[in-house]
Design a protein around this motif. Structure first.
Motif, PDB file in Angstrom:
ATOM      1  N   ILE A  55       0.914  -1.264   0.189  1.00  0.00           N
ATOM      2  CA  ILE A  55      -0.189   0.048   0.085  1.00  0.00           C
ATOM      3  C   ILE A  55       0.925   1.258   0.125  1.00  0.00           C
ATOM      4  O   ILE A  55       1.964   1.237   0.644  1.00  0.00           O
ATOM      5  CB  ILE A  55      -1.091   0.085   1.199  1.00  0.00           C
ATOM      6  CG1 ILE A  55      -1.963  -1.177   1.412  1.00  0.00           C
ATOM      7  CG2 ILE A  55      -1.602   1.258   1.239  1.00  0.00           C
ATOM      8  CD1 ILE A  55      -2.962  -1.205   0.217  1.00  0.00           C
ATOM      9  N   GLY A  56       0.447   2.338  -0.690  1.00  0.00           N
ATOM     10  CA  GLY A  56       1.285   3.429  -0.632  1.00  0.00           C
ATOM     11  C   GLY A  56       0.382   4.651  -1.076  1.00  0.00           C
ATOM     12  O   GLY A  56      -0.660   4.743  -1.753  1.00  0.00           O
ATOM     13  N   SER A  57       1.316   5.667  -1.337  1.00  0.00           N
ATOM     14  CA  SER A  57       0.845   7.255  -1.673  1.00  0.00           C
ATOM     15  C   SER A  57       1.685   7.345  -3.121  1.00  0.00           C
ATOM     16  O   SER A  57       2.749   7.283  -3.114  1.00  0.00           O
ATOM     17  CB  SER A  57       1.130   8.073  -0.676  1.00  0.00           C
ATOM     18  OG  SER A  57       0.839   7.756   0.495  1.00  0.00           O
ATOM     19  N   LEU A  58       0.799   7.965  -4.126  1.00  0.00           N
ATOM     20  CA  LEU A  58       1.386   8.244  -5.227  1.00  0.00           C
ATOM     21  C   LEU A  58       1.724   9.653  -5.293  1.00  0.00           C
ATOM     22  O   LEU A  58       2.724  10.088  -6.051  1.00  0.00           O
ATOM     23  CB  LEU A  58       0.645   8.289  -6.569  1.00  0.00           C
ATOM     24  CG  LEU A  58       0.070   6.555  -6.874  1.00  0.00           C
ATOM     25  CD1 LEU A  58      -1.041   6.795  -7.734  1.00  0.00           C
ATOM     26  CD2 LEU A  58       1.312   5.937  -7.336  1.00  0.00           C
ATOM     27  N   LEU A  59       1.213  10.768  -4.501  1.00  0.00           N
ATOM     28  CA  LEU A  59       1.802  11.928  -4.173  1.00  0.00           C
ATOM     29  C   LEU A  59       2.080  12.385  -3.078  1.00  0.00           C
ATOM     30  O   LEU A  59       1.335  11.770  -1.812  1.00  0.00           O
ATOM     31  CB  LEU A  59       0.451  12.946  -4.797  1.00  0.00           C
ATOM     32  CG  LEU A  59       0.218  12.768  -6.218  1.00  0.00           C
ATOM     33  CD1 LEU A  59      -0.999  13.562  -6.551  1.00  0.00           C
ATOM     34  CD2 LEU A  59       1.197  13.209  -7.263  1.00  0.00           C
ATOM     35  N   PRO A  60       2.986  13.146  -2.728  1.00  0.00           N
ATOM     36  CA  PRO A  60       3.400  13.646  -1.327  1.00  0.00           C
ATOM     37  C   PRO A  60       2.369  14.654  -0.726  1.00  0.00           C
ATOM     38  O   PRO A  60       2.140  15.714  -1.113  1.00  0.00           O
ATOM     39  CB  PRO A  60       4.735  14.416  -1.396  1.00  0.00           C
ATOM     40  CG  PRO A  60       4.688  14.897  -2.982  1.00  0.00           C
ATOM     41  CD  PRO A  60       3.673  13.896  -3.683  1.00  0.00           C
ATOM     42  N   HIS A  61       1.382  13.991   0.226  1.00  0.00           N
ATOM     43  CA  HIS A  61       0.669  14.800   1.014  1.00  0.00           C
ATOM     44  C   HIS A  61       0.550  14.693   2.392  1.00  0.00           C
ATOM     45  O   HIS A  61      -0.275  15.500   3.242  1.00  0.00           O
ATOM     46  CB  HIS A  61      -0.964  14.148   0.560  1.00  0.00           C
ATOM     47  CG  HIS A  61      -0.931  13.033   0.892  1.00  0.00           C
ATOM     48  ND1 HIS A  61      -1.925  12.646   1.922  1.00  0.00           N
ATOM     49  CD2 HIS A  61      -0.778  11.562   0.444  1.00  0.00           C
ATOM     50  CE1 HIS A  61      -1.583  11.309   2.149  1.00  0.00           C
ATOM     51  NE2 HIS A  61      -1.165  10.593   1.280  1.00  0.00           N
ATOM     52  N   ARG A  62       1.864  14.181   3.056  1.00  0.00           N
ATOM     53  CA  ARG A  62       1.831  14.240   4.514  1.00  0.00           C
ATOM     54  C   ARG A  62       3.212  14.054   4.710  1.00  0.00           C
ATOM     55  O   ARG A  62       4.095  13.481   3.589  1.00  0.00           O
ATOM     56  CB  ARG A  62       0.979  13.027   5.029  1.00  0.00           C
ATOM     57  CG  ARG A  62       1.207  11.560   4.681  1.00  0.00           C
ATOM     58  CD  ARG A  62      -0.024  10.868   5.474  1.00  0.00           C
ATOM     59  NE  ARG A  62       0.206   9.515   4.696  1.00  0.00           N
ATOM     60  CZ  ARG A  62      -0.695   8.779   4.611  1.00  0.00           C
ATOM     61  NH1 ARG A  62      -1.885   9.070   5.501  1.00  0.00           N
ATOM     62  NH2 ARG A  62      -0.673   7.561   4.108  1.00  0.00           N
ATOM     63  N   ASN A  63       3.928  14.227   5.879  1.00  0.00           N
ATOM     64  CA  ASN A  63       5.422  13.960   6.075  1.00  0.00           C
ATOM     65  C   ASN A  63       5.477  12.633   5.852  1.00  0.00           C
ATOM     66  O   ASN A  63       4.886  11.648   6.052  1.00  0.00           O
ATOM     67  CB  ASN A  63       5.850  14.777   7.474  1.00  0.00           C
ATOM     68  CG  ASN A  63       5.278  14.032   8.633  1.00  0.00           C
ATOM     69  OD1 ASN A  63       5.210  12.737   8.702  1.00  0.00           O
ATOM     70  ND2 ASN A  63       5.090  14.867   9.568  1.00  0.00           N
ATOM     71  N   LEU A  64       7.164  12.391   5.600  1.00  0.00           N
ATOM     72  CA  LEU A  64       7.797  11.145   5.721  1.00  0.00           C
ATOM     73  C   LEU A  64       7.216  10.115   6.692  1.00  0.00           C
ATOM     74  O   LEU A  64       6.880   8.934   6.294  1.00  0.00           O
ATOM     75  CB  LEU A  64       9.091  11.257   5.429  1.00  0.00           C
ATOM     76  CG  LEU A  64       9.971   9.881   5.346  1.00  0.00           C
ATOM     77  CD1 LEU A  64       9.585   9.283   4.133  1.00  0.00           C
ATOM     78  CD2 LEU A  64      11.149  10.139   4.963  1.00  0.00           C
ATOM     79  N   ILE A  65       7.357  10.682   7.945  1.00  0.00           N
ATOM     80  CA  ILE A  65       6.904   9.735   9.040  1.00  0.00           C
ATOM     81  C   ILE A  65       5.567   9.319   9.021  1.00  0.00           C
ATOM     82  O   ILE A  65       5.335   8.114   9.003  1.00  0.00           O
ATOM     83  CB  ILE A  65       7.397  10.510  10.574  1.00  0.00           C
ATOM     84  CG1 ILE A  65       8.748  10.468  10.522  1.00  0.00           C
ATOM     85  CG2 ILE A  65       6.684   9.680  11.651  1.00  0.00           C
ATOM     86  CD1 ILE A  65       9.105  11.310  11.835  1.00  0.00           C
ATOM     87  N   ASP A  66       4.486  10.149   8.976  1.00  0.00           N
ATOM     88  CA  ASP A  66       3.297   9.721   8.931  1.00  0.00           C
ATOM     89  C   ASP A  66       2.679   9.006   7.722  1.00  0.00           C
ATOM     90  O   ASP A  66       2.061   7.954   7.831  1.00  0.00           O
ATOM     91  CB  ASP A  66       2.559  11.026   8.857  1.00  0.00           C
ATOM     92  CG  ASP A  66       2.638  11.852  10.140  1.00  0.00           C
ATOM     93  OD1 ASP A  66       2.743  11.343  11.079  1.00  0.00           O
ATOM     94  OD2 ASP A  66       2.157  12.996  10.095  1.00  0.00           O
ATOM     95  N   ASP A  67       3.557   9.191   6.524  1.00  0.00           N
ATOM     96  CA  ASP A  67       3.470   8.317   5.334  1.00  0.00           C
ATOM     97  C   ASP A  67       3.707   7.006   5.587  1.00  0.00           C
ATOM     98  O   ASP A  67       3.124   5.840   5.120  1.00  0.00           O
ATOM     99  CB  ASP A  67       4.135   8.999   4.121  1.00  0.00           C
ATOM    100  CG  ASP A  67       3.173   8.587   2.946  1.00  0.00           C
ATOM    101  OD1 ASP A  67       1.953   8.983   2.695  1.00  0.00           O
ATOM    102  OD2 ASP A  67       3.804   8.148   1.974  1.00  0.00           O
ATOM    103  N   ILE A  68       4.820   6.829   5.770  1.00  0.00           N
ATOM    104  CA  ILE A  68       5.358   5.307   6.430  1.00  0.00           C
ATOM    105  C   ILE A  68       4.438   4.592   7.266  1.00  0.00           C
ATOM    106  O   ILE A  68       4.216   3.579   7.195  1.00  0.00           O
ATOM    107  CB  ILE A  68       6.813   5.428   6.583  1.00  0.00           C
ATOM    108  CG1 ILE A  68       7.574   5.915   5.520  1.00  0.00           C
ATOM    109  CG2 ILE A  68       7.184   4.110   7.248  1.00  0.00           C
ATOM    110  CD1 ILE A  68       9.311   6.046   5.903  1.00  0.00           C
ATOM    111  N   VAL A  69       4.219   5.553   8.540  1.00  0.00           N
ATOM    112  CA  VAL A  69       3.533   4.897   9.680  1.00  0.00           C
ATOM    113  C   VAL A  69       1.935   4.259   8.974  1.00  0.00           C
ATOM    114  O   VAL A  69       1.760   3.267   9.213  1.00  0.00           O
ATOM    115  CB  VAL A  69       3.222   5.962  10.655  1.00  0.00           C
ATOM    116  CG1 VAL A  69       1.955   5.288  11.665  1.00  0.00           C
ATOM    117  CG2 VAL A  69       4.508   6.044  11.341  1.00  0.00           C
TER     118      VAL A  69
END
Length: 180
Positions: A55-69
């Motif tokens: 699962i992932g994000s295609l566009l940067p919409h939150r900080n790196l930590i929150d996106d990974i968590v």
């Protein structure tokens, strides 16, 4: 830095399994201010060499930590292709992170033109057509090593016919920094 990010993904999944909180976001941001930058990531889980969640994000919409968590938890417990990850599976699972560049739309005039502009093995691809969308990370080229196989499966993943390139879908390309 890379080990810290894998550990962050792992601890996020463990916290969810154990109903605990061991990730200290404030401390991580203090030690690594670059983690506050908005980034798009994918978290891929493999078990015994087989995909177990992605699962992932295609566009940067939150900080790196929150996106990974968030993506780690989603890959482990919300990927619709799999049952939620068990504690036993967690002990054996391998975690891979992909840090994505910002996708860039690709102009092309024909399938041959598209083929000449896509770097096999290097480019991640987003395909959009008639409200349908799918992506393959660059790592997918390892299983689908030809342009034809890759795009046939990508069309099908989007819920379209395998030959959807004939309908001239929107294509965007991105690259990843892979962390294992």
């Amino acid at each position: 830095m890379k080990n810290i990010l894998i550990e962050l993904a792992s601890r996020s999944i463990r916290d969810e399994l154990e109903n605990s909180v061991t990730v200290n976001k404030h401390s991580l941001l203090h030690e690594h201010p670059e983690f506050n930058e908005n980034r798009a990531t994918f978290v891929t889980l493999n078990l015994n060499g087989q995909l177990r969640g992605c699962i992932g994000s295609l566009l940067p919409h939150r900080n790196l930590i929150d996106d990974i968590v968030q993506n780690a938890k989603a890959a482990a417990f919300q990927d619709p292709r799999f049952l939620p990850l068990s504690k036993e599976e967690f002990e054996e699972v391998e975690i891979e992170l992909s840090l994505l560049s910002v996708p860039k739309p690709l102009e092309y005039s024909s399938i041959d033109d598209l083929k000449s502009k896509v770097s096999i093995g290097k480019d991640g691809v987003i395909l959009r057509l008639d409200g349908y969308q799918a992506t393959f990370l660059p790592q997918v080229w390892e299983q689908l090593p030809t342009f034809e196989l890759f795009f046939n499966h990508l069309c099908q993943k989007a819920g379209l016919s395998g030959g959807c390139l004939a309908e001239h879908p929107e294509i965007s390309l991105y690259q990843v920094e892979k962390i294992t």
